[in-house]
Design a protein around this motif. Structure first.
Motif, PDB file in Angstrom:
ATOM      1  N   LYS A 140       0.861  -1.178   0.000  1.00 49.13           N
ATOM      2  CA  LYS A 140       0.000   0.000   0.000  1.00 49.13           C
ATOM      3  C   LYS A 140       0.901   1.232   0.000  1.00 49.13           C
ATOM      4  CE  LYS A 140      -3.530  -2.054   3.065  1.00 49.13           C
ATOM      5  NZ  LYS A 140      -4.671  -2.307   2.199  1.00 49.13           N
ATOM      6  N   ASN A 141       0.379   2.344  -0.485  1.00 47.95           N
ATOM      7  CA  ASN A 141       1.159   3.568  -0.570  1.00 47.95           C
ATOM      8  C   ASN A 141       1.709   3.968   0.804  1.00 47.95           C
ATOM      9  OD1 ASN A 141       2.220   5.862  -1.792  1.00 47.95           O
ATOM     10  ND2 ASN A 141       0.419   7.064  -1.285  1.00 47.95           N
ATOM     11  N   ARG A 142       3.026   4.118   0.876  1.00 51.78           N
ATOM     12  CA  ARG A 142       3.722   4.529   2.111  1.00 51.78           C
ATOM     13  C   ARG A 142       3.300   3.689   3.312  1.00 51.78           C
ATOM     14  NH1 ARG A 142       6.653   8.912   1.012  1.00 51.78           N
ATOM     15  NH2 ARG A 142       6.851   9.745   3.093  1.00 51.78           N
ATOM     16  N   GLN A 143       3.091   2.410   3.053  1.00 54.80           N
ATOM     17  CA  GLN A 143       2.511   1.520   4.064  1.00 54.80           C
ATOM     18  C   GLN A 143       3.322   1.427   5.350  1.00 54.80           C
ATOM     19  OE1 GLN A 143       1.279  -2.330   2.668  1.00 54.80           O
ATOM     20  NE2 GLN A 143       1.253  -3.210   4.703  1.00 54.80           N
ATOM     21  N   VAL A 144       4.635   1.209   5.237  1.00 53.08           N
ATOM     22  CA  VAL A 144       5.445   1.028   6.446  1.00 53.08           C
ATOM     23  C   VAL A 144       5.385   2.282   7.316  1.00 53.08           C
ATOM     24  CG1 VAL A 144       7.785   0.696   7.335  1.00 53.08           C
ATOM     25  CG2 VAL A 144       6.970  -0.702   5.422  1.00 53.08           C
ATOM     26  N   ARG A 145       5.517   3.449   6.680  1.00 52.49           N
ATOM     27  CA  ARG A 145       5.466   4.706   7.431  1.00 52.49           C
ATOM     28  C   ARG A 145       4.122   4.874   8.129  1.00 52.49           C
ATOM     29  NH1 ARG A 145       9.721   7.922   5.989  1.00 52.49           N
ATOM     30  NH2 ARG A 145      10.873   7.124   4.205  1.00 52.49           N
ATOM     31  N   ARG A 146       3.062   4.541   7.418  1.00 48.91           N
ATOM     32  CA  ARG A 146       1.723   4.689   8.008  1.00 48.91           C
ATOM     33  C   ARG A 146       1.500   3.683   9.131  1.00 48.91           C
ATOM     34  NH1 ARG A 146      -2.917   4.562   4.232  1.00 48.91           N
ATOM     35  NH2 ARG A 146      -1.767   3.006   3.073  1.00 48.91           N
ATOM     36  N   MET A 147       2.052   2.485   8.973  1.00 52.32           N
ATOM     37  CA  MET A 147       1.903   1.463  10.017  1.00 52.32           C
ATOM     38  C   MET A 147       2.611   1.867  11.305  1.00 52.32           C
ATOM     39  SD  MET A 147       2.344  -2.099   7.845  1.00 52.32           S
ATOM     40  CE  MET A 147       2.180  -3.241   9.234  1.00 52.32           C
ATOM     41  N   THR A 148       3.871   2.319  11.191  1.00 52.51           N
ATOM     42  CA  THR A 148       4.603   2.653  12.422  1.00 52.51           C
ATOM     43  C   THR A 148       3.996   3.887  13.090  1.00 52.51           C
ATOM     44  OG1 THR A 148       6.350   4.039  11.450  1.00 52.51           O
ATOM     45  CG2 THR A 148       6.747   1.639  11.519  1.00 52.51           C
ATOM     46  N   ALA A 149       3.532   4.842  12.293  1.00 50.74           N
ATOM     47  CA  ALA A 149       2.888   6.038  12.862  1.00 50.74           C
ATOM     48  C   ALA A 149       1.607   5.633  13.589  1.00 50.74           C
ATOM     49  CB  ALA A 149       2.579   7.053  11.757  1.00 50.74           C
ATOM     50  N   HIS A 150       0.868   4.697  13.001  1.00 51.69           N
ATOM     51  CA  HIS A 150      -0.398   4.244  13.576  1.00 51.69           C
ATOM     52  C   HIS A 150      -0.207   3.631  14.961  1.00 51.69           C
ATOM     53  CE1 HIS A 150      -4.596   2.851  13.301  1.00 51.69           C
ATOM     54  NE2 HIS A 150      -4.161   1.786  13.952  1.00 51.69           N
ATOM     55  N   VAL A 151       0.916   2.948  15.165  1.00 50.65           N
ATOM     56  CA  VAL A 151       1.153   2.332  16.480  1.00 50.65           C
ATOM     57  C   VAL A 151       1.979   3.252  17.395  1.00 50.65           C
ATOM     58  CG1 VAL A 151       0.888  -0.021  15.590  1.00 50.65           C
ATOM     59  CG2 VAL A 151       3.193   0.980  15.730  1.00 50.65           C
ATOM     60  N   GLY A 152       2.140   4.518  16.990  1.00 54.74           N
ATOM     61  CA  GLY A 152       2.731   5.514  17.876  1.00 54.74           C
ATOM     62  C   GLY A 152       4.223   5.748  17.729  1.00 54.74           C
ATOM     63  N   PHE A 153       4.832   5.185  16.669  1.00 56.18           N
ATOM     64  CA  PHE A 153       6.270   5.349  16.488  1.00 56.18           C
ATOM     65  C   PHE A 153       6.571   5.777  15.056  1.00 56.18           C
ATOM     66  CE2 PHE A 153       5.643   2.587  20.050  1.00 56.18           C
ATOM     67  CZ  PHE A 153       6.520   3.113  20.989  1.00 56.18           C
TER      68      PHE A 153
END
Length: 179
Positions: A140-153
């Protein structure tokens, strides 16, 4: 010539666009092989392994999500990452465009082979950073960045080290290897 596809593994520096044309620094500043096209993308602000190929079928297999090629990332995040955050990443997180598939996530040490980034990551005196290894099969677009931001990091630095069986290994920054 046989039906052997030619593949280039490129270690993409920070700030380079994944295309061969345009006014910004791009692949043509590093790769002078003709007829090769990127298989999949890596954001301008991400670093590491990119695959290029001259074989359309292979390009499709690498870049199409339905083939579920596992991609491995080294992610430097803001803060001291928690077990809870790793557990959430491992289960999959709910982003605006849907739930991500479960990822393989683990806390790792900063690798000793890592090159320094230019420009470097801003350092904040009292805030530690952590490194996570994250393996995902989607893109997914910018997935890793969005995932880590989603969990607070939030992600500070993102380096792809592997796609399927292809590994970055010892390819120096801005250099490539033909297979």
């Amino acid at each position: 010539m046989g039906n052997h596809a030619s593949v280039i593994l490129f270690n993409k520096p920070f700030g380079i666009l994944c295309q061969f044309s345009g006014n910004e620094k791009n692949l043509s500043n590093f790769i002078n092989e003709k007829g090769f096209y990127p298989a999949g993308r890596l954001d301008k602000d991400s670093e590491g392994l990119m695959i290029l190929t001259d074989d359309g079928k292979l390009q499709h297999q690498i870049s199409n999500p339905k083939f579920d090629k596992e991609k491995t990332y080294l992610v430097q995040v803001d803060g001291k990452v928690t077990h809870d955050a790793i557990a959430q990443l491992s289960q999959g997180v709910a982003l605006k465009d849907g739930l991500t598939k479960p990822a393989k996530a683990s806390v790792v040490q900063q690798p000793d082979w890592l090159w320094s980034r230019n420009p470097s990551i801003r350092k904040r005196k009292n805030i530690p950073t952590s490194w996570i290894e994250l393996k995902i099969t989607e893109g997914k677009n910018r997935q890793v960045r969005r995932m880590t931001a989603h969990v607070g990091f939030p992600t500070l630095r993102l380096i792809r080290t592997q796609i399927g069986d292809w590994k970055l290994n010892n390819i120096k920054l801005g250099k490539y290897e033909c297979l």
